[in-house]
Design a protein around this motif. Structure first.
Motif, PDB file in Angstrom:
ATOM      1  N   LYS A  36      36.990  22.804  59.639  1.00 11.86           N
ATOM      2  CA  LYS A  36      37.186  22.188  60.935  1.00 11.86           C
ATOM      3  C   LYS A  36      38.679  22.131  61.269  1.00 11.86           C
ATOM      4  N   SER A  38      42.231  20.853  62.870  1.00  9.46           N
ATOM      5  CA  SER A  38      42.810  19.514  62.884  1.00  9.46           C
ATOM      6  C   SER A  38      42.686  18.867  64.263  1.00  9.46           C
ATOM      7  N   PHE A  39      42.876  17.574  64.305  1.00 11.13           N
ATOM      8  CA  PHE A  39      42.766  16.812  65.545  1.00 11.13           C
ATOM      9  C   PHE A  39      43.714  17.338  66.614  1.00 11.13           C
ATOM     10  N   TRP A  40      44.966  17.565  66.252  1.00  9.87           N
ATOM     11  CA  TRP A  40      45.970  18.014  67.218  1.00  9.87           C
ATOM     12  C   TRP A  40      45.582  19.353  67.819  1.00  9.87           C
ATOM     13  N   TYR A  41      45.123  20.262  67.005  1.00  9.94           N
ATOM     14  CA  TYR A  41      44.761  21.589  67.500  1.00  9.94           C
ATOM     15  C   TYR A  41      43.523  21.522  68.394  1.00  9.94           C
ATOM     16  N   ARG A  42      42.531  20.765  68.007  1.00 13.15           N
ATOM     17  CA  ARG A  42      41.300  20.686  68.801  1.00 13.15           C
ATOM     18  C   ARG A  42      41.545  20.050  70.164  1.00 13.15           C
ATOM     19  N   TYR A  49      50.402  21.731  68.669  1.00 18.23           N
ATOM     20  CA  TYR A  49      50.134  21.702  67.230  1.00 18.23           C
ATOM     21  C   TYR A  49      51.303  22.308  66.463  1.00 18.23           C
ATOM     22  N   THR A  53      53.694  20.250  63.872  1.00 21.36           N
ATOM     23  CA  THR A  53      53.846  20.624  62.461  1.00 21.36           C
ATOM     24  C   THR A  53      55.297  20.966  62.140  1.00 21.36           C
TER      25      THR A  53
END
Length: 61
Positions: A36, A38-42, A49, A53
């Motif tokens: 799954k 990550s939250f930021w990417y989704r 993102y 990072t």
């Protein structure tokens, strides 16, 4: 898709799931969680993102 086809599809899916051993279902859930995004990417896409990072990486050094 007709209602009859949908009911048939759902029945097949449920039976397929129920026929699997419990360990197999747990393993599949774990694999799905690991792949799954990550939250930021989704939620925000690739650019925020990458910025997040990069900032996080620079703070560590």
């Amino acid at each position: 898709m007709k209602t009859n086809d949908y009911v048939k599809y759902m029945t097949q899916t449920i039976v397929k799931y129920a026929d699997q051993p419990k360990e197999e279902r747990k393993r599949q859930r774990q694999e799905k969680k690991q792949t799954k995004a990550s939250f930021w990417y989704r939620w925000f896409g690739i650019l925020p993102y990458v910025v997040y990072t990069e900032v996080k990486r620079r703070r560590k050094h």
